[in-house]
Design an enzyme around this catalytic site. Structure first.
Site, PDB file in Angstrom:
ATOM      1  N   ASP A   1     -23.141  22.183  64.483  1.00 22.42           N
ATOM      2  CA  ASP A   1     -22.403  23.455  64.542  1.00 22.42           C
ATOM      3  C   ASP A   1     -21.036  23.265  65.202  1.00 22.42           C
ATOM      4  O   ASP A   1     -20.861  22.403  66.059  1.00 22.42           O
ATOM      5  CB  ASP A   1     -23.234  24.479  65.331  1.00 22.42           C
TER       6      ASP A   1
ATOM      7  N   HIS B   1     -15.096  21.344  58.157  1.00 26.50           N
ATOM      8  CA  HIS B   1     -16.260  20.815  57.421  1.00 26.50           C
ATOM      9  C   HIS B   1     -15.985  19.395  56.949  1.00 26.50           C
ATOM     10  O   HIS B   1     -16.860  18.534  57.003  1.00 26.50           O
ATOM     11  CB  HIS B   1     -16.613  21.717  56.241  1.00 26.50           C
TER      12      HIS B   1
ATOM     13  N   LEU C   1     -34.214   4.168  57.777  1.00 32.85           N
ATOM     14  CA  LEU C   1     -34.118   5.549  58.251  1.00 32.85           C
ATOM     15  C   LEU C   1     -34.454   6.561  57.140  1.00 32.85           C
ATOM     16  O   LEU C   1     -33.973   6.422  56.019  1.00 32.85           O
ATOM     17  CB  LEU C   1     -32.681   5.787  58.737  1.00 32.85           C
TER      18      LEU C   1
HETATM   19  C1  IPE Z   1     -26.586  26.967  61.864  1.00 35.91           C
HETATM   20  O1  IPE Z   1     -25.241  27.193  62.153  1.00 35.91           O
HETATM   21  C2  IPE Z   1     -26.739  26.419  60.489  1.00 35.91           C
HETATM   22  C3  IPE Z   1     -26.193  25.091  60.270  1.00 35.91           C
HETATM   23  C4  IPE Z   1     -25.689  24.299  61.173  1.00 35.91           C
HETATM   24  C5  IPE Z   1     -26.254  24.625  58.911  1.00 35.91           C
HETATM   25  P1  IPE Z   1     -24.589  28.641  62.000  1.00 35.91           P
HETATM   26  O2  IPE Z   1     -23.206  28.530  62.460  1.00 35.91           O
HETATM   27  O3  IPE Z   1     -24.814  29.155  60.638  1.00 35.91           O
HETATM   28  O4  IPE Z   1     -25.475  29.474  63.020  1.00 35.91           O
HETATM   29  P2  IPE Z   1     -25.229  30.913  63.659  1.00 35.91           P
HETATM   30  O5  IPE Z   1     -24.953  31.845  62.529  1.00 35.91           O
HETATM   31  O6  IPE Z   1     -24.073  30.827  64.581  1.00 35.91           O
HETATM   32  O7  IPE Z   1     -26.508  31.227  64.384  1.00 35.91           O
HETATM   33  C1  IPE Z   2     -21.452  24.319  61.028  1.00 31.75           C
HETATM   34  O1  IPE Z   2     -20.194  24.720  61.471  1.00 31.75           O
HETATM   35  C2  IPE Z   2     -21.491  24.033  59.560  1.00 31.75           C
HETATM   36  C3  IPE Z   2     -22.294  25.009  58.787  1.00 31.75           C
HETATM   37  C4  IPE Z   2     -22.944  26.029  59.255  1.00 31.75           C
HETATM   38  C5  IPE Z   2     -22.345  24.796  57.350  1.00 31.75           C
HETATM   39  P1  IPE Z   2     -19.749  26.234  61.370  1.00 31.75           P
HETATM   40  O2  IPE Z   2     -19.077  26.450  60.069  1.00 31.75           O
HETATM   41  O3  IPE Z   2     -20.875  27.148  61.660  1.00 31.75           O
HETATM   42  O4  IPE Z   2     -18.683  26.288  62.554  1.00 31.75           O
HETATM   43  P2  IPE Z   2     -18.461  27.472  63.576  1.00 31.75           P
HETATM   44  O5  IPE Z   2     -19.761  27.766  64.239  1.00 31.75           O
HETATM   45  O6  IPE Z   2     -17.952  28.632  62.792  1.00 31.75           O
HETATM   46  O7  IPE Z   2     -17.456  26.927  64.539  1.00 31.75           O
HETATM   47 MG    MG Z   3     -21.562  28.011  63.364  1.00 35.34          MG
END
Ligand code: IPE
Ligand code: IPE
Ligand code: MG
Length: 246
Positions: free
Chosen positions: A16, A33, A127
């Site tokens: 995240d 990303h 792995l």
């Molecule tokens: C959780 O991250 C899902 C992934 C890392 C794929 P999110 O960014 O979607 O989670 P929330 O919405 O903050 O809980």
């Molecule tokens: C995690 O990073 C990737 C996915 C959920 C696909 P985020 O896109 O949730 O990044 P933040 O949380 O908005 O910084």
């Molecule tokens: Mg996120």
């Protein structure tokens, strides 16, 4: 380097913070990303070198379908290029690809490359790289429950035969040990519908480091932290240290 005798067998990661990483630099979220893919490559490599058995990466949740269409498309495109570019490396390094989640909901092109990569790497015994895609733990638990309910309704299963093992075997992670360690980057302390059944007794590690900044050193630090912990599984600390001395 971590103590090789106490490595987690299975590490699960909520990757995240990509969006915030990009926004901090005044860039669109997709840049985050893209940068996150580099972290994936580094952590997979490190896990492979350490000899960890399984690595589950939360890449796209059932809830992530609610993001703007353009971001979803971008993420699907990145997934496709990642898979296309990694096949040779996976074959060289004995990495076996698996998935959990509703991959039938992914665009056909992504599904095809996933299926092809899984088939080609199926015999690899290094792995296990398990990608959680269109994954939600409640969805997974419901699918397993419906399947068992149908078996019972059709008389092929007695309710009392439903054990933790039988239930676990219906989940998408069937065959994998439960994660010993779950890491979440990006500073949030929540599970966001990730592996609710499987994480029952996992050690949880939360770090503020945003996923694109997370690399080998951070992964080793998480494993080092894990190795300091005493896993008691409901017993007393004394029972555990007596056992270790045996
Ligand atoms: C959780 O991250 C899902 C992934 C890392 C794929 P999110 O960014 O979607 O989670 P929330 O919405 O903050 O809980
Ligand atoms: C995690 O990073 C990737 C996915 C959920 C696909 P985020 O896109 O949730 O990044 P933040 O949380 O908005 O910084
Ligand atoms: Mg996120």
């Amino acid at each position: 380097m971590p103590d090789q005798s106490r490595l987690p067998r299975h590490v699960a990661i909520i990757m995240d913070g990509n969006g915030r990483w990009a926004r901090q630099q005044g860039n669109p979220r997709i840049i985050g990303h893209q940068a996150g893919v580099r972290s994936v490559q580094e952590v997979v490599k490190c896990a492979r070198e350490l000899g960890i058995k399984a690595l589950t990466l939360y890449a796209f949740s059932t809830e992530n379908w609610q993001r703007p269409g353009s971001e979803v498309e971008n993420l699907m495109g990145l997934l496709q290029t990642y898979l296309e570019s990694q096949l040779d490396k996976m074959l060289q390094n004995q990495v076996q690809l698996r998935t959990c989640g509703r991959i039938e909901r992914l665009p056909p092109k992504v599904r095809q490359i996933l299926e092809r990569t899984m088939a080609k790497t199926a015999a690899n015994d290094g792995l296990i790289l398990n990608l959680a895609l269109s994954y939600g733990s409640r969805d997974e638990i419901l699918r397993a429950t419906r399947h068992l309910a149908l078996e019972a309704a059709q008389g092929r299963l007695q309710p009392e035969e439903i054990t933790e093992e039988l239930f676990g075997a219906q989940l998408d992670t069937s065959g994998l040990p439960d994660p010993d360690l779950m890491i979440r980057t990006g500073g949030e302390a929540r599970l966001s519908n990730f592996l609710l059944w499987q994480l029952s007794y996992s050690e949880l590690y939360f770090t503020r480091v945003l996923w694109p900044d997370f690399g080998r050193e951070d992964f080793l630090a998480a494993i080092g932290d894990y190795q300091q912990r005493q896993r008691r599984f409901g017993r007393t600390g004394e029972q555990i240290s007596d056992r270790e001395q045996e």
